[in-house]
Design an enzyme around this catalytic site. Sequence first.
Site, short mmCIF file in Angstrom:
data_model
loop_
_atom_site.label_atom_id
_atom_site.label_comp_id
_atom_site.label_asym_id
_atom_site.label_seq_id
_atom_site.Cartn_x
_atom_site.Cartn_y
_atom_site.Cartn_z
N LYS A 85 -51.34 7.17 17.00
CA LYS A 85 -51.58 5.89 16.32
C LYS A 85 -50.25 5.14 16.20
O LYS A 85 -49.23 5.73 15.86
CB LYS A 85 -52.19 6.15 14.94
N SER A 143 -58.54 2.10 9.66
CA SER A 143 -57.63 1.37 10.52
C SER A 143 -57.35 2.03 11.87
O SER A 143 -56.72 1.45 12.76
CB SER A 143 -56.30 1.14 9.81
N SER A 156 -59.20 5.93 6.62
CA SER A 156 -58.78 5.22 7.83
C SER A 156 -59.00 5.96 9.13
O SER A 156 -59.02 5.36 10.20
CB SER A 156 -57.29 4.86 7.72
#
Length: 417
Positions: free
Chosen positions: A77, A152, A176
């Site tokens: 990420k 996210s 997330s």
Amino acid sequence: MSLPSLTDTSQQIRAGTLSPVDVVSECLEKIEALNPTLNAFITVLADQALAAARDAEREIQAGRWLGALHGIPIGIKDFYDTASIKTTAAFKPFANRVPAQDAAAVAQLKGAGAIIIGKTNMHELGMGTTSLVSAFGPVKNPWNADYIAGGSSGGSAAAVATGMCFATLDTDAVGSCRLPAACCGVVGFKPTHGLVSTQGILEGEKADPAIVALAHAAITTRGVRDTALVLQAFTKLDVSSPLSGTARPERSEGERGSGGEVRIGVVTNFTASKPVRSAFEAAVSQLRGYELKDATAPFDNPGFDIFNIESDRRTIASKLFKDVDVLVLPTTTDTTPTVKDAAGNPLALSAADTMFANYYGLPAVSVPMGQDSNGMPLGLQIVGRPGEDSTVIVLARQFEELRGVSPPRPPLLGARE
């Protein structure tokens, strides 16, 4: 046909029947074909990944196998610093931010032989649950591009779901990782707070103290066995039995089920729409062989008010897990929103059923539990005591087996293969 698992691929690489170069090449082919549509990656490290794959092949042939992740392509990420590779958090002012060193967890993955194939797209600065807001464009859901991927960590979930990589290193501050995993039909795991280091997430940049306190490292994979293998790169974990937690206190016979089996608390006070509730009830019916009890989750936690968070984390096990070992509840409160419905609302996908696990630092996983009437995936969440990550993982694996279905495969792949 299901996508290959990390577990099986790792075994073939170790046995010498599959080349890491071929594995990385196949992932890169998927990225080339699918990323223009899904926008799952911000940065693709094709040349570096292939060079690392050739090195891994030589090392393994020479008898220097580093473990289950050796030669396996993994995405990171774009929150985690990567040495000499831009780390942007999908935030325009960070578009050219290039760290000098790797985040601690990235360094651990490299040390375990994993091959970093790229940096995944995300909701800008992790401040949303849709992954529609990014300086590099929105992430698309691989099951249907008209729906959000969740966030996210939306790029990670989309990448794993479509075989662009085998796993991703993510973050989870309110859900997330688990939320996009549910939306994209993959497994999203958040370990006990502090079990996996978050050092090196935008190192040196200003951060909200509440977000720092709530943030956990996280892992996205296509299956729970794969999750366990990735986690073992960070910490020694016994997943051979349901009650083999990483830091499990001794319990009396009255504090566990007869024979030591997992006692499951079926949460009754969660928020959910009718389709989600119906899918959850069907999932619970598959757990009838376990000791089931009604339970309530602490949704009334202080949330972003972290004044008492450390003391609350120390006492949560005795309060919440006195009569049960794990909680089960839906991951999302509703079916996955469409892009149209989520536009303009960065929190369109509610974290109401996930955030308590962040506040209390509890291990939690989202695993696929079916699909809604639109064919979009739904997730079952399993939450455990602090330190009992293995209990959560083993029950999640057993739930996968009870469902008796292959890991879900986005229709997008069928059209291209």
